[in-house]
Design an enzyme around this catalytic site. Structure first.
Site, PDB file in Angstrom:
ATOM      1  N   ALA A 176       3.647  -4.165 -13.615  1.00 31.81           N
ATOM      2  CA  ALA A 176       4.065  -3.950 -12.220  1.00 31.81           C
ATOM      3  C   ALA A 176       3.500  -2.683 -11.607  1.00 31.81           C
ATOM      4  O   ALA A 176       2.802  -2.728 -10.581  1.00 31.81           O
ATOM      5  CB  ALA A 176       5.594  -3.952 -12.146  1.00 31.81           C
TER       6      ALA A 176
ATOM      7  N   GLU B 122      -4.861  -3.279 -20.583  1.00 33.72           N
ATOM      8  CA  GLU B 122      -3.580  -3.897 -20.923  1.00 33.72           C
ATOM      9  C   GLU B 122      -3.659  -4.427 -22.357  1.00 33.72           C
ATOM     10  O   GLU B 122      -4.564  -5.196 -22.681  1.00 33.72           O
ATOM     11  CB  GLU B 122      -3.253  -5.035 -19.956  1.00 33.72           C
ATOM     12  CG  GLU B 122      -2.073  -5.893 -20.346  1.00 33.72           C
ATOM     13  CD  GLU B 122      -0.789  -5.100 -20.592  1.00 33.72           C
ATOM     14  OE1 GLU B 122      -0.133  -5.363 -21.624  1.00 33.72           O
ATOM     15  OE2 GLU B 122      -0.461  -4.208 -19.783  1.00 33.72           O
TER      16      GLU B 122
ATOM     17  N   SER C 122       0.693  -8.325 -14.822  1.00 35.57           N
ATOM     18  CA  SER C 122       1.344  -8.612 -13.532  1.00 35.57           C
ATOM     19  C   SER C 122       2.366  -9.734 -13.642  1.00 35.57           C
ATOM     20  O   SER C 122       2.264 -10.765 -12.970  1.00 35.57           O
ATOM     21  CB  SER C 122       0.291  -8.965 -12.477  1.00 35.57           C
ATOM     22  OG  SER C 122      -0.530  -7.862 -12.206  1.00 35.57           O
TER      23      SER C 122
ATOM     24  N   CYS D 214      11.686  -8.847 -15.900  1.00 35.86           N
ATOM     25  CA  CYS D 214      13.101  -9.095 -15.627  1.00 35.86           C
ATOM     26  C   CYS D 214      13.446 -10.576 -15.725  1.00 35.86           C
ATOM     27  O   CYS D 214      14.617 -10.935 -15.908  1.00 35.86           O
ATOM     28  CB  CYS D 214      13.473  -8.574 -14.240  1.00 35.86           C
ATOM     29  SG  CYS D 214      13.186  -6.805 -14.019  1.00 35.86           S
TER      30      CYS D 214
ATOM     31  N   ARG E 286     -10.964  -9.352  -7.302  1.00 38.50           N
ATOM     32  CA  ARG E 286     -10.813  -8.296  -6.297  1.00 38.50           C
ATOM     33  C   ARG E 286     -11.475  -6.991  -6.774  1.00 38.50           C
ATOM     34  O   ARG E 286     -11.120  -5.913  -6.328  1.00 38.50           O
ATOM     35  CB  ARG E 286      -9.331  -8.076  -6.013  1.00 38.50           C
ATOM     36  CG  ARG E 286      -8.633  -9.338  -5.534  1.00 38.50           C
ATOM     37  CD  ARG E 286      -7.194  -9.081  -5.135  1.00 38.50           C
ATOM     38  NE  ARG E 286      -7.149  -8.267  -3.930  1.00 38.50           N
ATOM     39  CZ  ARG E 286      -6.366  -7.201  -3.779  1.00 38.50           C
ATOM     40  NH1 ARG E 286      -5.578  -6.820  -4.769  1.00 38.50           N
ATOM     41  NH2 ARG E 286      -6.361  -6.516  -2.665  1.00 38.50           N
TER      42      ARG E 286
ATOM     43  N   ASP F 291       8.360   2.176 -15.819  1.00 38.84           N
ATOM     44  CA  ASP F 291       9.388   2.464 -16.818  1.00 38.84           C
ATOM     45  C   ASP F 291       9.075   3.670 -17.695  1.00 38.84           C
ATOM     46  O   ASP F 291       9.906   4.072 -18.507  1.00 38.84           O
ATOM     47  CB  ASP F 291       9.607   1.245 -17.718  1.00 38.84           C
ATOM     48  CG  ASP F 291      10.211   0.069 -16.969  1.00 38.84           C
ATOM     49  OD1 ASP F 291      10.540   0.231 -15.786  1.00 38.84           O
ATOM     50  OD2 ASP F 291      10.336  -1.016 -17.580  1.00 38.84           O
TER      51      ASP F 291
ATOM     52  N   ASN G 282       7.310  -1.411  -8.857  1.00 36.74           N
ATOM     53  CA  ASN G 282       6.433  -1.883  -7.787  1.00 36.74           C
ATOM     54  C   ASN G 282       6.333  -0.868  -6.654  1.00 36.74           C
ATOM     55  O   ASN G 282       5.258  -0.669  -6.077  1.00 36.74           O
ATOM     56  CB  ASN G 282       6.934  -3.234  -7.266  1.00 36.74           C
ATOM     57  CG  ASN G 282       6.505  -4.384  -8.159  1.00 36.74           C
ATOM     58  OD1 ASN G 282       5.374  -4.834  -8.110  1.00 36.74           O
ATOM     59  ND2 ASN G 282       7.415  -4.860  -8.994  1.00 36.74           N
TER      60      ASN G 282
ATOM     61  N   TYR H  99      30.614 -11.548   9.230  1.00 39.57           N
ATOM     62  CA  TYR H  99      31.836 -12.224   8.786  1.00 39.57           C
ATOM     63  C   TYR H  99      31.880 -13.660   9.296  1.00 39.57           C
ATOM     64  O   TYR H  99      31.623 -13.925  10.484  1.00 39.57           O
ATOM     65  CB  TYR H  99      33.102 -11.508   9.284  1.00 39.57           C
ATOM     66  CG  TYR H  99      34.318 -12.412   9.217  1.00 39.57           C
ATOM     67  CD1 TYR H  99      34.851 -12.790   7.986  1.00 39.57           C
ATOM     68  CD2 TYR H  99      34.890 -12.939  10.376  1.00 39.57           C
ATOM     69  CE1 TYR H  99      35.930 -13.660   7.908  1.00 39.57           C
ATOM     70  CE2 TYR H  99      35.975 -13.807  10.309  1.00 39.57           C
ATOM     71  CZ  TYR H  99      36.493 -14.168   9.078  1.00 39.57           C
ATOM     72  OH  TYR H  99      37.555 -15.030   8.997  1.00 39.57           O
TER      73      TYR H  99
END
Length: 457
Positions: free
Chosen positions: A11, A35, A41, A45, A72, A287, A309, A430
């Protein structure tokens, strides 16, 4: 041309690389990212929900493939681990995990986004087959492979934090008999014990056995070397699979060895622009960093994808020649186990005492909708406010459908520095299908405001 090197392809790292690429084209900035796993990516979670079957396919957790990044003009090198960081020489040493080949890569700018690692205490048997930490997609796939090949149906989860309770649900969905062994007083140490007790009672009602106040001393193995039980000082809990949900620690061994500044939690220390303190051309996010808690004023380690992010966006702006900041957090988190929703933001009673705050604490029971409307579900809201000033300090919510995301009301109020008295006048939406006429968070604010007033009389 300048070169940006990114260590970590999830992230924070790839958000930073992508944002930098938007601001600076490939003729101005070369981007190389490393990596070590098979995936980049992706949503860590979401792993418990993929393992549990709510998310049917692993690839749904992947936001962008390596091929999309490379299209890219980001040179993303998968299965490549950075093994050494030479800060004075502005270079990193990397090793291809498939071939073993090593090489040095120079950088003008560096982003460290090495993430966190599951806590794995040095206990006898902890590395036995059948014992799993769950932090990466590789970890999730390994656990699914074990579940598919395990004939026994007994599972032990060690730890009852967010990962622990989410994995307990995932294992229950696979038809396992689940025992959660927790060294704390109650599940969910991020809550106060009285709110954690509600989680314990709900988990018992789901058929999950929760053993509190029990610290694992070793993992027992059978003649085949595989896990057969988890042992505490007082008992043994049979297990065909064990999942570690003890928590995570910043993965900063590389940064620490290079002499970069680390905080009390072991995370990298940065300024508001996410630059590593004392280093103009090195950034860190995700993290592996510590962040400012806006309520307590202290640094904390809060490993969440939302922050990672945002860190990446801030870092990418800085690398690209712009300026952005990450001011800090209020400690908001939400989770679920089966149909029970668990949320918190701000300080617990323990946290408030540690920073020397005098406070009042109130607890209210309410429902997610108007009580007469079909589907109204119970929830409990606990609120802390500072004595004398009435400043909101923290909120915890435990309840059924519609409970968890109400914590966002409190998160905004905390960020704005609101008092509980001022919160009572918030103009919230409400209608009977969505809320009682007094939202449960506002009921708690009214009670907290009254408690502040009584305490000062």
């Amino acid at each position: 041309m300048e070169r940006l090197v990114v260590i970590g392809g999830d992230a924070a790292g790839m958000s930073a690389a992508s944002q930098a690429r938007r601001l600076r084209g490939p003729d101005e900035l070369e981007i190389v990212a490393f990596e070590r796993s098979h995936f980049a990516s992706y949503s860590a979670c979401g792993i418990p929900y993929w393992v549990g079957g709510a998310v049917p396919e692993r690839d749904r957790l992947i936001a962008r493939t390596p091929e999309e990044h490379r299209a890219r003009a980001i040179d993303l090198r998968m299965r490549t681990e950075v093994t050494e960081l030479d800060v004075p020489g502005q270079r990193v040493r990397s090793r291809d995990l498939e071939s073993g080949a090593e090489s040095w890569t120079g950088f003008d700018k560096l982003v460290i986004a090495t993430g966190a690692r599951p806590v794995r205490p040095p206990l006898p048997g902890i590395d036995a087959p059948g014992v799993h930490g769950v932090q990466t997609l590789d970890d999730g796939q390994a656990l699914l492979d074990t579940l598919a090949g395990t004939r026994g149906r007994r599972a032990v989860v060690v730890g009852a934090g967010y990962i622990g309770v989410e994995m307990a649900e995932a294992l229950l969905n696979h038809g396992f008999e689940v025992t959660v062994v927790n060294r704390g007083e109650q599940p969910m140490a991020t809550l106060d014990p009285d709110m954690g007790r509600l989680v314990h009672e709900a988990m018992d009602g789901m058929g999950i056995t929760t053993v509190d106040g029990a610290e694992v001393s070793k993992v027992l193995t059978g003649p085949d070397g595989r896990v057969r039980a988890v042992a505490t000082q007082d008992a043994e809990y049979p297990a065909d699979v064990v999942v570690l949900g003890i928590g995570v620690e910043p993965e900063t061994a590389l940064a620490g060895a290079a002499g970069l500044p680390l905080g009390s939690y072991g995370g990298l220390l940065t300024d508001l622009a996410m630059r590593v303190r004392g280093h103009e051309n090195i950034w860190a996010g995700g993290d592996c960093v510590e962040v400012l808690d806006l309520v307590s004023g202290r640094e904390r380690h809060v490993p969440l994808g939302t922050h990672a992010n945002k860190h990446g966006q801030v870092i990418g702006a800085g690398v690209g020649g712009g300026y952005a900041t990450f001011p800090g957090v209020v400690g908001t988190a939400v989770s679920k186990v089966c149909d029970l929703e668990i949320a918190r933001t701000g300080l617990r009673e323990k946290d408030a005492r540690e920073v020397g705050l005098r406070f009042v604490a109130v607890t209210v029971g309410s429902t997610s909708r108007a009580g007469y409307y079909p589907g109204a579900a119970p929830m409990t809201v606990k609120m802390l406010a500072e004595r004398r000033t009435g400043r909101l300090l923290g909120v915890q919510i435990v309840g059924r459908e519609g409970a968890g995301k109400r914590v966002d009301i409190a998160a905004v109020a905390l960020t704005a520095g609101m008092t509980v008295e001022r919160m009572t006048a918030l103009d919230l939406g409400y209608a009977p299908p969505f809320s009682p006429v007094w939202d449960p968070v506002l009921v708690a604010a009214r009670k907290a405001a009254a408690a502040v007033g009584a305490a000062e009389r």
